[in-house]
Enzyme design. Structure first.
Site, PDB file in Angstrom:
ATOM      1  N   HIS A  61      -4.507  -2.842  -1.934  1.00 13.03           N
ATOM      2  CA  HIS A  61      -5.933  -2.728  -1.617  1.00 13.03           C
ATOM      3  C   HIS A  61      -6.180  -2.921  -0.116  1.00 13.03           C
ATOM      4  O   HIS A  61      -7.024  -2.262   0.494  1.00 13.03           O
ATOM      5  CB  HIS A  61      -6.695  -3.790  -2.427  1.00 13.03           C
ATOM      6  N   ARG A  83      -3.636  -6.449  -4.721  1.00 10.70           N
ATOM      7  CA  ARG A  83      -4.438  -6.869  -3.571  1.00 10.70           C
ATOM      8  C   ARG A  83      -3.754  -6.462  -2.264  1.00 10.70           C
ATOM      9  O   ARG A  83      -4.429  -6.104  -1.292  1.00 10.70           O
ATOM     10  CB  ARG A  83      -4.718  -8.381  -3.619  1.00 10.70           C
ATOM     11  N   SER A 129     -11.919   0.048  -6.463  1.00  8.01           N
ATOM     12  CA  SER A 129     -10.649   0.187  -5.753  1.00  8.01           C
ATOM     13  C   SER A 129      -9.483  -0.259  -6.630  1.00  8.01           C
ATOM     14  O   SER A 129      -8.464   0.427  -6.725  1.00  8.01           O
ATOM     15  CB  SER A 129     -10.659  -0.671  -4.484  1.00  8.01           C
TER      16      SER A 129
END
Lengths: 207, 207
Positions: free
Chosen positions: A40, A37, A14
């Site tokens: 994500h 993040r 990812s």
């Protein structure tokens, strides 16, 4: 069925995709870890332009986490999203007071939100890191207490999502001198809030 | 500072703004409640075009909730986001097994994710509503068990967010006959998942 079944492979894959698709940027390595993040967690590349990391927030955040501090979250959902294993390794802990009976009682008596009453209790407890994903009233209340010199948090992750008060609360936060991480506009939320704390923790501790 | 401090006023105001800004649509009233709650949770109007409600999912979901069922979530975060007061009024309950010791053990022994092992246990327990906000492996595993006639859930809220497997898992879900609510593309997440269940509950019970 054929699908990736190893969690760390899913995460690694990812992050590679995010890196490829996010295009050019001027973030340093640690800022990038936070931005990636957040993307994500949301699959929303708009966050690339919305995350604001101000007043040395990463360095300050890392040092606080290394010291072993209490993190206060405005919702149990944000609390749930924070990696407990990393917290434990760091000797940190995370609290949320909105479901406590005395917080309910105070909120009802004074006609304020439970989020506000929860923050007041966290300030009494000298919490050092505040994390807001949902409740602009919690962030506003903390800033009021700071204005009155009654609160002096080390770091604020202030990313309430929403249409009433959220954006205003974050605009006010961005004007303050305190180390903080925020999201411009209406977006944010408890998953975003938790992902920012997790990104900071993963900078200082192995998972 | 001057800011709205009454939770229900904040929510009401938010829904009015969402209604104004979302523009023309063909949703019926109940579909609209789901779409608006997802947008409320994310401040992301893109969801207007991404939420898919298939195979009579709302009617089926409402009837299951009225019956008093167990809801299984893939993460503790999604579990946290589901309104416990509404659940209680409906005699429903919500479970997540990913942190159980035996689920850890099974996942490790078999080299699968805890999310997959958790779903297997939920299927053994005859859970009727499955809610996935994060783990495509959990959704894939449930669909495998359905293929093998080992699982027969009543409703799936399948909205895993992410870059590896998430979109594929949701595309597969959309091809199934089972009542489900999903999100096209990569977006979704545990806040989105919880908001969909909350929207369904608020259709059948007063908060």
């Amino acid at each position: 069925m054929n699908y990736v079944k190893v969690p760390m492979d899913i995460e690694k894959g990812s992050f590679e995709i995010i890196g490829k698709e996010m295009g050019p940027h001027n973030f340093n390595d640690e800022e990038l870890q936070i931005i990636k993040r957040v993307i994500h967690t949301t699959a929303d590349f708009e966050y690339k332009d919305l995350v604001k990391i101000n007043n040395n927030a990463i360095e300050v955040g890392k040092n606080l986490l290394k010291k072993g501090v209490t993190i206060y979250t405005d919702t149990n959902m944000a609390l749930s999203g924070i990696n407990k294993r990393a917290l434990k390794k760091l000797n940190c802990n995370v609290k949320c007071f909105v479901d406590l009976d005395d917080v309910h009682k105070i909120a009802k008596e004074r006609g304020i939100t439970r989020s506000m009453a929860g923050v007041e209790k966290a300030v009494e407890d000298k919490v050092e890191i505040f994390v807001f994903g949902n409740a602009p009233t919690a962030l506003f209340r903390l800033m009021e207490l700071m204005d009155e010199n009654k609160a002096n948090p080390g770091l604020i992750v202030g990313v309430p999502v929403g249409f009433v008060g959220a954006e205003e609360s974050k605009r006010k936060l961005e004007k303050l001198d305190i180390p903080h991480i925020t999201i411009r506009g209406r977006k944010g939320g408890s998953t975003v809030a938790a992902s920012i704390i997790n990104a900071l923790m993963y900078m200082v501790v192995e998972r």
